[in-house]
Scaffold this motif. Structure first.
Motif, short mmCIF file in Angstrom:
data_model
loop_
_atom_site.label_atom_id
_atom_site.label_comp_id
_atom_site.label_asym_id
_atom_site.label_seq_id
_atom_site.Cartn_x
_atom_site.Cartn_y
_atom_site.Cartn_z
N PHE A 98 0.80 -1.22 0.00
CA PHE A 98 0.00 0.00 0.00
C PHE A 98 0.84 1.28 0.00
O PHE A 98 0.30 2.36 -0.21
CB PHE A 98 -1.01 -0.01 1.14
N SER A 99 2.15 1.16 0.17
CA SER A 99 3.00 2.35 0.01
C SER A 99 3.08 2.74 -1.47
O SER A 99 3.49 3.83 -1.81
CB SER A 99 4.40 2.11 0.58
N ARG A 100 2.68 1.81 -2.36
CA ARG A 100 2.65 2.07 -3.81
C ARG A 100 1.24 1.82 -4.37
O ARG A 100 1.09 1.41 -5.50
CB ARG A 100 3.65 1.16 -4.52
N GLN A 101 0.22 2.12 -3.58
CA GLN A 101 -1.14 1.76 -3.97
C GLN A 101 -1.56 2.34 -5.32
O GLN A 101 -1.34 3.49 -5.62
CB GLN A 101 -2.14 2.12 -2.88
N LEU A 102 -2.11 1.47 -6.12
CA LEU A 102 -2.66 1.76 -7.45
C LEU A 102 -1.64 2.37 -8.40
O LEU A 102 -2.01 3.03 -9.37
CB LEU A 102 -3.91 2.64 -7.32
N SER A 103 -0.34 2.12 -8.16
CA SER A 103 0.71 2.69 -9.02
C SER A 103 1.01 1.82 -10.23
O SER A 103 1.84 2.19 -11.06
CB SER A 103 1.99 2.91 -8.21
N GLY A 104 0.38 0.66 -10.35
CA GLY A 104 0.60 -0.19 -11.51
C GLY A 104 1.94 -0.90 -11.48
O GLY A 104 2.58 -1.01 -10.44
N HIS A 105 2.36 -1.36 -12.65
CA HIS A 105 3.62 -2.09 -12.74
C HIS A 105 4.79 -1.16 -12.45
O HIS A 105 4.87 -0.07 -13.01
CB HIS A 105 3.78 -2.71 -14.13
N PRO A 106 5.71 -1.57 -11.56
CA PRO A 106 6.86 -0.72 -11.24
C PRO A 106 7.70 -0.41 -12.49
O PRO A 106 8.17 -1.33 -13.16
CB PRO A 106 7.66 -1.55 -10.23
N ALA A 107 7.86 0.86 -12.79
CA ALA A 107 8.55 1.29 -14.01
C ALA A 107 9.99 0.77 -14.07
O ALA A 107 10.48 0.44 -15.14
CB ALA A 107 8.53 2.80 -14.11
N GLY A 108 10.66 0.69 -12.95
CA GLY A 108 12.06 0.26 -12.95
C GLY A 108 12.26 -1.24 -12.91
O GLY A 108 13.39 -1.71 -12.94
#
Length: 139
Positions: A62-72
């Motif tokens: 949830f620290s990256r909620q709804l951010s999708g696939h990690p770009a890196g």
């Protein structure tokens, strides 16, 4: 607008776009309450929030909620799929590969460069209804 309010607005728009007439809620809810309810009950986090390993196994990060696939996150080549195994998923549950190619989940945050912060309400509705990028682009 806070990220929480933006995500709530997106959930409300998705629900409205998915069905032409939304049933009246049992109790009167604010748009923020309704959106929060829809995000939590419509499984948005299942694909759009990357997974991490927790004490009891995989859980949404949830620290990256709804951010999708990690770009890196660079993925290795797709493994050979044989027999009844016709798809593979990344450990984050944000990328899948199969006969169609590779699919990555979209960043649904209000970030104007990587998310959907520049989208209009109509773009979002059109995207949900017809499955096209920004409502008019590629499927």
């Amino acid at each position: 607008m806070t990220t929480k309010h933006f995500i709530t607005m997106i959930a409300v728009l998705a629900a409205q776009a998915a069905c032409k007439s939304e049933p009246a809620p049992a109790k009167q809810q604010s748009p923020v309450e309704r959106g929060g309810y829809l995000v939590m009950t419509s499984a948005c986090h299942d694909c759009h929030t990357p997974m991490k390993m927790g004490d009891k196994g995989p859980e949404p990060d949830f620290s990256r909620q709804l951010s999708g696939h990690p770009a890196g996150m660079v993925l290795p080549p797709v493994p050979a799929l044989m027999g009844p195994w016709v798809m593979a998923a990344a450990a984050t549950n944000t990328a899948w590969a199969g006969p169609w190619g590779v699919s990555f989940t979209r960043n649904l945050t209000p970030d104007k460069e990587t998310g959907i912060g520049n989208w209009t309400k109509q773009m979002f509705i059109d995207t949900i209804r017809n499955g096209r990028h920004m409502g008019v682009g590629r499927p």
